[in-house]
Design a protein around this motif. Structure first.
Motif, mmCIF file in Angstrom:
data_model
loop_
_atom_site.group_PDB
_atom_site.id
_atom_site.type_symbol
_atom_site.label_atom_id
_atom_site.label_comp_id
_atom_site.label_asym_id
_atom_site.label_seq_id
_atom_site.Cartn_x
_atom_site.Cartn_y
_atom_site.Cartn_z
ATOM 1 N N GLN A 1 0.794 -1.183 -0.189
ATOM 2 C CA GLN A 1 -0.038 -0.102 0.017
ATOM 3 C C GLN A 1 1.064 1.335 -0.005
ATOM 4 O OE1 GLN A 1 -3.436 0.168 -0.263
ATOM 5 N NE2 GLN A 1 -3.062 2.009 -0.563
ATOM 6 N N ASP B 1 0.674 4.373 -2.466
ATOM 7 C CA ASP B 1 0.369 5.428 -2.366
ATOM 8 C C ASP B 1 1.500 6.560 -2.703
ATOM 9 O OD1 ASP B 1 -1.861 4.774 -0.670
ATOM 10 O OD2 ASP B 1 -0.517 4.612 1.321
ATOM 11 N N ASP C 1 2.403 9.795 2.932
ATOM 12 C CA ASP C 1 1.724 10.199 1.823
ATOM 13 C C ASP C 1 0.011 9.852 1.890
ATOM 14 O OD1 ASP C 1 4.109 10.950 0.412
ATOM 15 O OD2 ASP C 1 4.374 8.737 -0.199
ATOM 16 N N ILE D 1 -3.157 8.345 1.833
ATOM 17 C CA ILE D 1 -3.747 7.007 1.502
ATOM 18 C C ILE D 1 -4.610 7.065 0.006
ATOM 19 C CG2 ILE D 1 -5.163 4.698 2.202
ATOM 20 C CD1 ILE D 1 -3.955 5.320 5.169
#
Length: 543
Positions: free
Chosen positions: A396, A400, A418, A420
């Motif tokens: 993830q 991102d 960063d 999401i």
């Protein structure tokens, strides 16, 4: 003296009566013993003449003790043709392993003779194929012409087998093994009431059913009425290779033998596809049409719920000859489902690699066979996950970061994460031999679009995807300072199809640890993949 003479006279009379009774009892036993072979031969002769059929009778015993007792074994009634071509030799229409009944002596002199209960063990009924069932009608009509008739209140049968033979060579007989069967209200022109217990072989479990059958439509047996209720308990799904769990089901049925309408529900609190190793609760409600003459089942619909996900299936379950078993063909629609529920059901990874709502349509095929379900299961369909989130933090985080860079935005300040983002995934897939293949897979996040083809295996050992990555930003816009200046001359080489940057990339490794990287050595093959962008327009956010 007169009193003593009367006493002695009565003693003599009683003694003579007792002696006479003993002689009669012995005589009856002797007569019965000598008469049994004659009686057995007479029974065979009478049944053969009345039914115009070959009759066999192993043994017949009759004795008198608190009424008349009759027992025997090896009764078989044949017809002109063999009703069951699947078994070697000529099979009887009706066979009884052992039988016995008892009735009062006075019943012998009544017309009709009355019997409360007849006990049968090892009853086998061979119902001929449709085009030969006239023989059963003829057999019944000939039997009605017999002079002696017997009225039976109940039949109690153990180890009963009902075999419904089919015309089609590809269809094996439909067999029902009934451990305990009780029948009442037996008579011409009225329905037969039954109470039956049987063990289902696959999945193994106990079935109890009560209802009524008939009266038999002799011109068209398929149109014979049938109705009742059933319960199916402690069904061990582990007897089917590839799945596990304990299933229970209840329902009711009604209609005709050729078209039995069934409504019911099932509950399996610990359903498992063994390749995943995860147990999940499964509940279904179903409506089905069953052809009782060959066992084919048509589902319309099955409504199922797994964890927080629901889906609907329609299709058929057809019995086949080779390999013996059932072919299952279903159209499955998922309208309100969670991808994490489906992944937990089908794959080993825990927790599931992503979460989010999913819509899916697929054709499901499960051919008959002894292989594991995961190897026999075939799927072909499409799906859409509009807002997926990956459970693996490393994956993830990469997504991102990619979204930020692909839009030419500056990275978050030091110490800040960063934002999401969620991923939009959609594609077309097939599943065969435990390998999921994607011929058309699209992955979208703000600023980035990926078009891929590839496959992965349900066991997690194969994870291989290749495709094109299209970014809104140019290469020089994805960094700052002197690096940005150095990349400006190469921007035109990677600016294609309306995207700021287009590069080939690949995903390999395993589901638990995927690896992302550029794939320049496949650059020559990518023109063949340009069709993936046709009809989809420019990448999201491109102007």
């Amino acid at each position: 003296m007169q009193s003593q003479r009367r006493t002695r006279r009565w003693r003599w009379i009683v003694g003579i009566l007792l002696a006479f009774s003993a002689l009669v009892a012995v005589g009856v036993r002797v007569v019965m013993a000598r008469a049994q072979p004659i009686l057995r031969a007479r029974v065979i002769e009478t049944l053969s003449a009345r039914f115009k059929s070959r009759v066999e009778l192993g043994e017949l015993h009759v004795w008198v003790a608190d009424g008349v007792h009759v027992e025997g074994n090896g009764l078989r009634i044949y017809e002109l043709t063999d009703p069951n071509a699947w078994e070697p030799g000529v099979q009887p229409l009706l066979a009884v392993g052992e039988f016995r009944f008892q009735t009062a002596l006075r019943s012998l002199f009544r017309e009709p003779m009355h019997v409360d209960v007849i006990y049968l063990d090892g009853l086998v009924v061979n119902i001929p194929p449709t085009n030969d069932r006239q023989e059963m009608k003829d057999l019944r009509q000939r039997g009605r012409k017999m002079k002696m008739s017997i009225v039976v209140d109940r039949f109690v049968c153990t180890q009963t087998k009902l075999i419904i033979n089919t015309v089609r060579a590809s269809k094996p007989p439909l067999e029902f093994d009934i451990s305990d069967l009780r029948m009442t209200d037996i008579g011409p022109g009225q329905p037969l009431r039954f109470d039956a217990n049987l063990t289902n072989p696959k999945p193994q479990g106990a079935i109890h059913s009560t209802g009524q059958f008939g009266p038999l439509d002799e011109k068209s047996p398929r149109d014979t009425a049938v109705m009742g209720d059933y319960s199916f308990t402690n069904a061990n799904l582990a007897t089917l290779s590839g799945i596990a769990g304990i299933l229970s089901s209840t329902g009711k049925y009604g209609g005709t033998l050729g078209r039995i309408e069934v409504q019911g529900q099932t509950d399996t609190p610990d359903f498992q596809i063994t390749v995943s190793g995860h147990r999940v609760p499964l509940h279904t409600e179903f409506h089905a049409m069953v052809d009782g003459t060959d066992g084919d089942t048509y589902l319309d619909p099955v409504k199922a719920r797994i964890l927080h996900s629901s889906f609907t299936a329609r299709g058929k379950i057809v019995r086949i000859k080779s390999p013996p078993g059932h072919d299952i063909e279903l159209d499955v629609v998922l309208g309100k489902a969670r991808i994490e529920d489906l992944l937990k059901l089908g794959v080993k990874t825990d927790p599931p690699i992503m979460t989010g709502t999913v819509a899916m349509k697929t054709k499901l095929s499960l051919p008959a066979g002894s292989e594991d379900v995961s190897n026999r299961l075939e799927l072909e369909g499409n799906f859409h996950i509009p807002a997926a989130h990956f459970a693996n933090e490393k994956v993830q985080d990469k997504i991102d970061s990619l979204s930020v860079l692909s839009r030419g935005a500056h990275r978050a300040a030091q110490g800040q994460a960063d934002p999401i983002v969620t991923s939009d995934l959609q594609g077309t897939f097939t599943l065969r031999q435990g390998v999921m293949s994607f011929s058309d897979l699209h992955f979208l996040i703000p600023g980035t679009r990926a078009d891929l083809t590839g496959q992965y295996s349900l066991d997690g050992n194969t994870f291989d995807f290749h495709g094109l990555l299209r970014l809104d930003a140019k290469l020089s816009q994805m960094t700052t300072g002197w690096k940005s200046i150095l990349l400006k001359p190469v921007d035109p080489f990677f600016q294609k199809h309306g995207a700021g940057t287009e590069v080939p990339f690949k995903i390999s490794g395993t589901r638990e640890a995927p690896r992302f990287g550029l794939d320049f050595h496949r650059k020559d093959e990518h023109p063949k993949e340009d069709h993936l962008t046709e009809g989809h327009g420019p990448a999201p956010g491109t102007r």
